[in-house]
Design a protein around this motif. Sequence first.
Motif, PDB file in Angstrom:
ATOM      1  N   SER A   1       0.828  -1.211   0.000  1.00 35.01           N
ATOM      2  CA  SER A   1       0.000   0.000   0.000  1.00 35.01           C
ATOM      3  C   SER A   1       0.861   1.258   0.000  1.00 35.01           C
ATOM      4  N   LYS A   2       2.103   1.151   0.417  1.00 34.06           N
ATOM      5  CA  LYS A   2       3.032   2.282   0.404  1.00 34.06           C
ATOM      6  C   LYS A   2       3.235   2.830  -1.004  1.00 34.06           C
ATOM      7  N   VAL A   3       3.121   1.984  -2.005  1.00 29.67           N
ATOM      8  CA  VAL A   3       3.276   2.429  -3.394  1.00 29.67           C
ATOM      9  C   VAL A   3       2.284   3.549  -3.697  1.00 29.67           C
ATOM     10  N   TYR A   4       1.056   3.390  -3.226  1.00 30.25           N
ATOM     11  CA  TYR A   4       0.029   4.403  -3.477  1.00 30.25           C
ATOM     12  C   TYR A   4       0.303   5.668  -2.675  1.00 30.25           C
ATOM     13  N   GLU A   5       0.728   5.488  -1.423  1.00 34.12           N
ATOM     14  CA  GLU A   5       1.066   6.648  -0.604  1.00 34.12           C
ATOM     15  C   GLU A   5       2.181   7.455  -1.270  1.00 34.12           C
ATOM     16  N   ASP A   6       3.192   6.750  -1.771  1.00 31.52           N
ATOM     17  CA  ASP A   6       4.304   7.434  -2.439  1.00 31.52           C
ATOM     18  C   ASP A   6       3.841   8.182  -3.688  1.00 31.52           C
ATOM     19  N   MET A   7       2.969   7.554  -4.479  1.00 34.73           N
ATOM     20  CA  MET A   7       2.459   8.221  -5.689  1.00 34.73           C
ATOM     21  C   MET A   7       1.728   9.513  -5.321  1.00 34.73           C
ATOM     22  N   ILE A   8       0.908   9.444  -4.300  1.00 35.39           N
ATOM     23  CA  ILE A   8       0.138  10.619  -3.874  1.00 35.39           C
ATOM     24  C   ILE A   8       1.084  11.702  -3.360  1.00 35.39           C
ATOM     25  N   ASN A   9       2.057  11.293  -2.537  1.00 34.43           N
ATOM     26  CA  ASN A   9       3.008  12.258  -1.988  1.00 34.43           C
ATOM     27  C   ASN A   9       3.884  12.896  -3.061  1.00 34.43           C
ATOM     28  N   GLN A  10       4.038  12.207  -4.189  1.00 39.07           N
ATOM     29  CA  GLN A  10       4.834  12.751  -5.291  1.00 39.07           C
ATOM     30  C   GLN A  10       3.971  13.570  -6.254  1.00 39.07           C
TER      31      GLN A  10
ATOM     32  N   LEU B   1      -6.253   9.558  -5.050  1.00 44.00           N
ATOM     33  CA  LEU B   1      -7.158   9.619  -3.904  1.00 44.00           C
ATOM     34  C   LEU B   1      -8.588   9.252  -4.289  1.00 44.00           C
ATOM     35  N   THR B   2      -8.900   9.311  -5.572  1.00 45.88           N
ATOM     36  CA  THR B   2     -10.245   8.984  -6.042  1.00 45.88           C
ATOM     37  C   THR B   2     -10.327   7.592  -6.667  1.00 45.88           C
ATOM     38  N   ALA B   3      -9.285   6.789  -6.545  1.00 47.29           N
ATOM     39  CA  ALA B   3      -9.310   5.433  -7.106  1.00 47.29           C
ATOM     40  C   ALA B   3     -10.468   4.657  -6.497  1.00 47.29           C
ATOM     41  N   PRO B   4     -11.306   4.042  -7.330  1.00 46.25           N
ATOM     42  CA  PRO B   4     -12.483   3.343  -6.799  1.00 46.25           C
ATOM     43  C   PRO B   4     -12.110   2.149  -5.926  1.00 46.25           C
ATOM     44  N   GLY B   5     -12.758   2.066  -4.779  1.00 48.45           N
ATOM     45  CA  GLY B   5     -12.591   0.910  -3.907  1.00 48.45           C
ATOM     46  C   GLY B   5     -11.329   0.889  -3.074  1.00 48.45           C
ATOM     47  N   LEU B   6     -10.511   1.907  -3.175  1.00 49.60           N
ATOM     48  CA  LEU B   6      -9.265   1.934  -2.400  1.00 49.60           C
ATOM     49  C   LEU B   6      -9.332   3.045  -1.365  1.00 49.60           C
ATOM     50  N   SER B   7      -9.123   2.673  -0.106  1.00 52.49           N
ATOM     51  CA  SER B   7      -9.123   3.692   0.935  1.00 52.49           C
ATOM     52  C   SER B   7      -7.911   3.584   1.851  1.00 52.49           C
ATOM     53  N   GLY B   8      -7.202   2.494   1.801  1.00 53.73           N
ATOM     54  CA  GLY B   8      -6.033   2.307   2.657  1.00 53.73           C
ATOM     55  C   GLY B   8      -4.761   2.670   1.929  1.00 53.73           C
ATOM     56  N   LEU B   9      -4.656   3.910   1.522  1.00 58.19           N
ATOM     57  CA  LEU B   9      -3.530   4.352   0.704  1.00 58.19           C
ATOM     58  C   LEU B   9      -2.369   4.837   1.564  1.00 58.19           C
ATOM     59  N   LEU B  10      -2.041   4.056   2.591  1.00 55.79           N
ATOM     60  CA  LEU B  10      -0.976   4.374   3.534  1.00 55.79           C
ATOM     61  C   LEU B  10      -0.077   3.158   3.694  1.00 55.79           C
ATOM     62  N   GLU B  11       1.182   3.381   4.037  1.00 52.62           N
ATOM     63  CA  GLU B  11       2.090   2.264   4.275  1.00 52.62           C
ATOM     64  C   GLU B  11       1.565   1.400   5.412  1.00 52.62           C
ATOM     65  N   GLY B  12       1.761   0.095   5.276  1.00 55.20           N
ATOM     66  CA  GLY B  12       1.321  -0.838   6.310  1.00 55.20           C
ATOM     67  C   GLY B  12       0.511  -1.991   5.769  1.00 55.20           C
ATOM     68  N   GLY B  13       0.236  -1.979   4.454  1.00 55.89           N
ATOM     69  CA  GLY B  13      -0.418  -3.097   3.786  1.00 55.89           C
ATOM     70  C   GLY B  13       0.613  -3.820   2.938  1.00 55.89           C
ATOM     71  N   VAL B  14       0.759  -5.135   3.155  1.00 51.56           N
ATOM     72  CA  VAL B  14       1.783  -5.912   2.455  1.00 51.56           C
ATOM     73  C   VAL B  14       1.129  -7.139   1.821  1.00 51.56           C
ATOM     74  N   PRO B  15       1.335  -7.349   0.508  1.00 51.10           N
ATOM     75  CA  PRO B  15       0.719  -8.515  -0.134  1.00 51.10           C
ATOM     76  C   PRO B  15       1.386  -9.816   0.298  1.00 51.10           C
ATOM     77  N   ILE B  16       0.621 -10.875   0.281  1.00 47.86           N
ATOM     78  CA  ILE B  16       1.139 -12.219   0.552  1.00 47.86           C
ATOM     79  C   ILE B  16       1.327 -12.886  -0.806  1.00 47.86           C
ATOM     80  N   LEU B  17       2.577 -13.097  -1.185  1.00 43.02           N
ATOM     81  CA  LEU B  17       2.895 -13.674  -2.486  1.00 43.02           C
ATOM     82  C   LEU B  17       3.395 -15.098  -2.311  1.00 43.02           C
ATOM     83  N   VAL B  18       2.787 -16.028  -3.051  1.00 46.64           N
ATOM     84  CA  VAL B  18       3.162 -17.438  -3.018  1.00 46.64           C
ATOM     85  C   VAL B  18       3.311 -17.911  -4.455  1.00 46.64           C
ATOM     86  N   ASP B  19       4.486 -18.369  -4.806  1.00 50.03           N
ATOM     87  CA  ASP B  19       4.757 -18.866  -6.165  1.00 50.03           C
ATOM     88  C   ASP B  19       4.342 -17.861  -7.232  1.00 50.03           C
TER      89      ASP B  19
END
Length: 134
Positions: free
Chosen positions: A72-81, A87-105
């Motif tokens: 989620s930090k990627v979005y925060e960085d884009m906004i800060n830049q 900020l108006t992206a549909p369905g996204l509200s957690g645009l702050l660092e602290g969300g990390v994807p779980i990647l498997v294979d």
Amino acid sequence: MNQKPCLSLEDVKRIAAAAEAEAVANRWAVCIAICDEGGHLLWLQRLDGAAPISAQIAPAKAHTSAVGRRESKVYEDMINQGRTSFLTAPGLSGLLEGGVPILVDGHCVGAVGVSGVKSIEDAQIARAGIAALA
């Protein structure tokens, strides 16, 4: 037909326990949220002393990370830049660092979102939880 891994309840419990252990070891009062690849909440845990608002922010971070398949930090960085239109992206509200994807294979199978301390510390807790799957 394509096949991909998915989180089991046991996986979710392992992630949650490791994330909680990281938070407790650092004496951080946080909320921990885990969601599946579609951003649907599978786990929500608010540690003693965590602010009530963290129970809304943590799942939003997890959702954003899962459906975006990136931290989620990627979005925060884009906004800060200056890309404030995100900020108006549909369905996204957690645009702050602290969300990390779980990647498997190479597949995103969900995400962990944490809220309650500094954002970099939130992400540290999320990563500690995810590391329990290794």
